[in-house]
Design a protein around this motif. Structure first.
Motif, mmCIF file in Angstrom:
data_model
loop_
_atom_site.group_PDB
_atom_site.id
_atom_site.type_symbol
_atom_site.label_atom_id
_atom_site.label_comp_id
_atom_site.label_asym_id
_atom_site.label_seq_id
_atom_site.Cartn_x
_atom_site.Cartn_y
_atom_site.Cartn_z
ATOM 1 N N LEU A 86 -68.102 3.200 21.529
ATOM 2 C CA LEU A 86 -69.558 3.257 21.606
ATOM 3 C C LEU A 86 -70.001 4.608 22.159
ATOM 4 O O LEU A 86 -70.880 5.261 21.615
ATOM 5 C CB LEU A 86 -70.088 2.126 22.484
ATOM 6 C CG LEU A 86 -71.584 2.054 22.706
ATOM 7 C CD1 LEU A 86 -72.300 1.839 21.375
ATOM 8 C CD2 LEU A 86 -71.923 0.921 23.660
ATOM 9 N N LEU A 87 -69.385 5.035 23.241
ATOM 10 C CA LEU A 87 -69.680 6.330 23.854
ATOM 11 C C LEU A 87 -68.381 6.956 24.344
ATOM 12 O O LEU A 87 -67.565 6.283 24.963
ATOM 13 C CB LEU A 87 -70.608 6.179 25.065
ATOM 14 C CG LEU A 87 -72.010 5.652 24.824
ATOM 15 C CD1 LEU A 87 -72.689 5.353 26.144
ATOM 16 C CD2 LEU A 87 -72.824 6.657 24.050
ATOM 17 N N LEU A 88 -68.201 8.218 24.095
ATOM 18 C CA LEU A 88 -67.070 8.970 24.640
ATOM 19 C C LEU A 88 -67.673 10.113 25.446
ATOM 20 O O LEU A 88 -68.197 11.063 24.880
ATOM 21 C CB LEU A 88 -66.168 9.494 23.517
ATOM 22 C CG LEU A 88 -64.949 10.298 23.967
ATOM 23 C CD1 LEU A 88 -64.053 9.473 24.880
ATOM 24 C CD2 LEU A 88 -64.169 10.791 22.758
ATOM 25 N N LEU A 89 -67.632 9.958 26.768
ATOM 26 C CA LEU A 89 -68.347 10.886 27.646
ATOM 27 C C LEU A 89 -67.381 11.646 28.532
ATOM 28 O O LEU A 89 -66.309 11.146 28.882
ATOM 29 C CB LEU A 89 -69.332 10.102 28.517
ATOM 30 C CG LEU A 89 -70.318 9.226 27.734
ATOM 31 C CD1 LEU A 89 -71.037 8.287 28.671
ATOM 32 C CD2 LEU A 89 -71.297 10.077 26.963
ATOM 33 N N GLY A 90 -67.786 12.829 28.935
ATOM 34 C CA GLY A 90 -66.989 13.626 29.850
ATOM 35 C C GLY A 90 -67.039 13.077 31.259
ATOM 36 O O GLY A 90 -67.841 12.194 31.577
ATOM 37 N N ASP A 91 -66.201 13.613 32.122
ATOM 38 C CA ASP A 91 -66.110 13.142 33.501
ATOM 39 C C ASP A 91 -67.378 13.396 34.306
ATOM 40 O O ASP A 91 -67.600 12.769 35.328
ATOM 41 C CB ASP A 91 -64.933 13.811 34.217
ATOM 42 C CG ASP A 91 -63.597 13.336 33.669
ATOM 43 O OD1 ASP A 91 -63.565 12.249 33.060
ATOM 44 O OD2 ASP A 91 -62.603 14.048 33.854
ATOM 45 N N SER A 92 -68.220 14.324 33.849
ATOM 46 C CA SER A 92 -69.415 14.651 34.635
ATOM 47 C C SER A 92 -70.576 13.701 34.356
ATOM 48 O O SER A 92 -71.617 13.807 34.987
ATOM 49 C CB SER A 92 -69.851 16.089 34.348
ATOM 50 O OG SER A 92 -70.206 16.225 32.981
#
Length: 103
Positions: A86-92
């Motif tokens: 659904l979402l692939l987000l960075g660590d920030s």
């Protein structure tokens, strides 16, 4: 020239000022009744009981549908098939960035 070290109070001076200016009575007056609340708080109308009563017309807080008619005994686990990201987000990125805070 005047340096901060020349005018900054010593720890002893700070402690003496606190000792001279703070009184137990000042704190007792506020904190003895802190859990009582003000009259406006005491006069709020509330529902009876231990469970929250959901308001269908609320635009801020809604009952999530996956808790409705939830069985006390869970179904046995099943394999997850055809799932997609659904979402692939960075660590920030935190949940604060993606969670809604209103209607």
């Amino acid at each position: 020239l005047v340096y901060l070290k020349d005018i900054w109070p010593t720890q002893e001076e700070i402690n003496q000022t606190i000792k001279e200016s703070m009184r137990v009575e000042d704190f007792k007056q506020v904190y003895d009744v802190i859990f009582d609340g003000e009259e406006q708080w005491k006069n709020l109308s509330t529902a009876e009981g231990n469970e929250y009563i959901w308001e269908d017309d609320s635009t801020y807080i809604k009952e999530v549908p996956f808790f409705k008619d939830l069985s006390e005994t869970p179904n046995p686990p099943e394999d997850i098939k055809d799932a997609r990201v659904l979402l692939l987000l960075g660590d920030s990125v935190t949940t604060d960035h993606i969670s809604p805070a209103g209607a």
